[in-house]
Motif scaffolding. Structure first.
Motif, PDB file in Angstrom:
ATOM      1  N   LYS A 283      40.059  34.489  31.502  1.00 40.02           N
ATOM      2  CA  LYS A 283      40.910  35.670  31.675  1.00 40.02           C
ATOM      3  C   LYS A 283      40.202  36.743  32.494  1.00 40.02           C
ATOM      4  O   LYS A 283      40.783  37.324  33.422  1.00 40.02           O
ATOM      5  CB  LYS A 283      41.315  36.226  30.315  1.00 40.02           C
ATOM      6  CG  LYS A 283      42.222  37.450  30.396  1.00 40.02           C
ATOM      7  CD  LYS A 283      42.603  37.944  29.010  1.00 40.02           C
ATOM      8  CE  LYS A 283      43.488  39.179  29.110  1.00 40.02           C
ATOM      9  NZ  LYS A 283      43.866  39.685  27.748  1.00 40.02           N
ATOM     10  N   GLN A 284      38.926  36.997  32.196  1.00 37.20           N
ATOM     11  CA  GLN A 284      38.186  38.030  32.910  1.00 37.20           C
ATOM     12  C   GLN A 284      37.946  37.636  34.366  1.00 37.20           C
ATOM     13  O   GLN A 284      38.059  38.477  35.274  1.00 37.20           O
ATOM     14  CB  GLN A 284      36.851  38.293  32.228  1.00 37.20           C
ATOM     15  CG  GLN A 284      36.019  39.388  32.882  1.00 37.20           C
ATOM     16  CD  GLN A 284      36.704  40.730  32.873  1.00 37.20           C
ATOM     17  OE1 GLN A 284      36.712  41.419  31.868  1.00 37.20           O
ATOM     18  NE2 GLN A 284      37.304  41.119  34.000  1.00 37.20           N
ATOM     19  N   ALA A 286      39.789  35.723  36.261  1.00 41.82           N
ATOM     20  CA  ALA A 286      41.054  35.865  36.994  1.00 41.82           C
ATOM     21  C   ALA A 286      41.314  37.323  37.334  1.00 41.82           C
ATOM     22  O   ALA A 286      41.753  37.645  38.451  1.00 41.82           O
ATOM     23  CB  ALA A 286      42.200  35.295  36.161  1.00 41.82           C
ATOM     24  N   GLU A 287      41.028  38.216  36.401  1.00 43.26           N
ATOM     25  CA  GLU A 287      41.234  39.640  36.662  1.00 43.26           C
ATOM     26  C   GLU A 287      40.319  40.129  37.776  1.00 43.26           C
ATOM     27  O   GLU A 287      40.750  40.890  38.655  1.00 43.26           O
ATOM     28  CB  GLU A 287      40.989  40.442  35.380  1.00 43.26           C
ATOM     29  CG  GLU A 287      42.044  40.240  34.307  1.00 43.26           C
ATOM     30  CD  GLU A 287      41.752  41.027  33.041  1.00 43.26           C
ATOM     31  OE1 GLU A 287      40.733  41.761  33.026  1.00 43.26           O
ATOM     32  OE2 GLU A 287      42.526  40.894  32.071  1.00 43.26           O
ATOM     33  N   TRP A 288      39.062  39.707  37.754  1.00 42.20           N
ATOM     34  CA  TRP A 288      38.124  40.138  38.797  1.00 42.20           C
ATOM     35  C   TRP A 288      38.539  39.617  40.169  1.00 42.20           C
ATOM     36  O   TRP A 288      38.390  40.316  41.172  1.00 42.20           O
ATOM     37  CB  TRP A 288      36.715  39.667  38.448  1.00 42.20           C
ATOM     38  CG  TRP A 288      36.025  40.523  37.424  1.00 42.20           C
ATOM     39  CD1 TRP A 288      36.294  41.831  37.129  1.00 42.20           C
ATOM     40  CD2 TRP A 288      34.952  40.136  36.553  1.00 42.20           C
ATOM     41  NE1 TRP A 288      35.463  42.289  36.151  1.00 42.20           N
ATOM     42  CE2 TRP A 288      34.615  41.278  35.767  1.00 42.20           C
ATOM     43  CE3 TRP A 288      34.231  38.959  36.376  1.00 42.20           C
ATOM     44  CZ2 TRP A 288      33.598  41.252  34.828  1.00 42.20           C
ATOM     45  CZ3 TRP A 288      33.212  38.937  35.438  1.00 42.20           C
ATOM     46  CH2 TRP A 288      32.903  40.062  34.669  1.00 42.20           C
ATOM     47  N   LYS A 290      41.645  38.972  41.170  1.00 43.28           N
ATOM     48  CA  LYS A 290      42.830  39.718  41.587  1.00 43.28           C
ATOM     49  C   LYS A 290      42.487  41.154  41.969  1.00 43.28           C
ATOM     50  O   LYS A 290      43.173  41.754  42.803  1.00 43.28           O
ATOM     51  CB  LYS A 290      43.867  39.687  40.465  1.00 43.28           C
ATOM     52  CG  LYS A 290      44.446  38.291  40.235  1.00 43.28           C
ATOM     53  CD  LYS A 290      45.320  38.217  38.998  1.00 43.28           C
ATOM     54  CE  LYS A 290      45.809  36.798  38.762  1.00 43.28           C
ATOM     55  NZ  LYS A 290      46.603  36.670  37.507  1.00 43.28           N
ATOM     56  N   GLU A 291      41.426  41.712  41.364  1.00 39.30           N
ATOM     57  CA  GLU A 291      40.989  43.064  41.691  1.00 39.30           C
ATOM     58  C   GLU A 291      40.109  43.107  42.928  1.00 39.30           C
ATOM     59  O   GLU A 291      39.714  44.188  43.380  1.00 39.30           O
ATOM     60  CB  GLU A 291      40.217  43.652  40.505  1.00 39.30           C
ATOM     61  CG  GLU A 291      41.073  43.906  39.272  1.00 39.30           C
ATOM     62  CD  GLU A 291      40.246  44.234  38.034  1.00 39.30           C
ATOM     63  OE1 GLU A 291      40.844  44.530  36.992  1.00 39.30           O
ATOM     64  OE2 GLU A 291      39.000  44.191  38.120  1.00 39.30           O
TER      65      GLU A 291
END
Length: 327
Positions: A283-284, A286-288, A290-291
């Motif tokens: 999850k983390q 994927a967030e990084w 996308k950011e």
């Protein structure tokens, strides 16, 4: 009736692995499934350095170990209907007859990210980098992190996570092109270990020493790093690719006095031992991505028949980032 192809070891490796060590075998794909069973077809397959070590313990004639992402083509399991995409450790197989669905991994939430990332950033290499830095090294802002094998699937991510956490990051790789890429990723310092003196390079950019070392290669590079670690430094051993093809046992140089006098902590870490925690890291990561905080590269080889070449390329430095085979 269709055919399943799978790669086996014709003979155990003796020193440097070679193409003649592998053999492509065919068998029938089963059609009369029992309740709960399914058949899947490989979409992407992983090749990783650890397979060289594991293959030393493998039985000749059995499929080479490894992970893949596959699509279900036949099913008598309501949880995995035809068309489902799954991740499993079934080895170098074009098709897999899954009798025990407990061997199937939970797929990460990819969104619009490429499916192949389930074997890279969102798979074993990414989870290794994430949990190594956060759970094992417990990296802290302001520390100096050194990564060997820094342009590989794990190392390139570990260095970037180090930067996200506020560290000064040093990386070593084997070509000038890879060094250039590491600098593009945000590494503070990157060096070609084949053309620059490892010890002198570290002395120049980290004169006070290294707090944390993420080790993928072992051998001479690790010798030079350990000599330059700070008191109470932390080192995680994730691989030893520089020694995997050695045909004879090697000894020394011995660094026990350095470990003792500096009160170093050295930990071996295998990510498969904490698979139940992967969803946190996935999850983390994927967030990084996308950011825009985390970048990646994949070296993709087309064709299941080229699995051995893709694997051997890991040991000659042909891959940048994660090496994947598209079936």
């Amino acid at each position: 009736m269709g055919k399943c192809k799978f790669w086996t070891l014709r003979s155990n490796f003796q020193g440097q692995a070679k193409l003649s060590d592998f053999q492509l075998v065919e068998e029938d794909i089963p059609t009369n499934l029992k309740d709960g069973e399914l058949v899947c077809e490989a979409l992407y397959l992983s090749v990783d350095p650890y397979m060289r070590l594991f293959s030393d313990w493998s039985e000749v004639g059995k499929p080479v170990v490894g992970e893949q992402v596959a699509r279900v083509t036949d099913s008598k399991n309501a949880k995995y209907p035809v068309g489902s995409v799954i991740r499993l450790s079934s080895g170098w197989r074009s098709h897999t007859h899954v009798k025990d669905v407990s061997t199937i991994d939970v797929m990460p939430e990819l969104g619009d990210l490429p499916l192949s990332l389930t074997l890279g950033v969102m798979g074993m290499p990414g989870m290794t980098a994430y949990f190594t830095l956060l759970d094992v090294l417990k990296i802290k802002k302001g520390e100096t992190l050194l990564v060997s094998g820094a342009a590989g699937a794990v190392g390139s991510l570990a260095g970037q996570i180090g930067k996200i956490m506020g560290c000064t990051v040093i990386g070593f790789a084997g070509t000038n092109a890879k060094v250039k890429w590491l600098k593009e990723l945000g590494f503070d310092h990157a060096f070609n270990y084949k053309t620059e003196d490892v010890g002198k390079s570290i002395d120049r950019v980290a004169p006070d020493g290294v707090h944390c070392y993420c080790d993928m290669v072992g051998g001479e590079i690790s010798f030079q790093v350990i000599k330059r670690m700070r008191d109470h430094g932390r080192m995680v051993v994730l691989g030893s690719i520089s020694t995997y093809n050695n045909s004879t046992e090697t000894t020394g140089p011995y660094l026990f006095s350095d470990i003792l006098t500096k009160s170093l902590t050295i930990t071996g870490f295998i990510i498969f031992n904490i698979r139940e925690k992967w969803h946190i890291g996935e999850k983390q990561m994927a967030e990084w991505i996308k950011e825009g905080k985390l970048k990646y590269k994949e070296t993709i080889t087309n064709g299941f028949e080229h699995m051995p070449e893709a694997f051997l390329g890991l040991f000659s430095g042909e891959n940048t980032g994660k090496a994947v085979v598209k079936a």
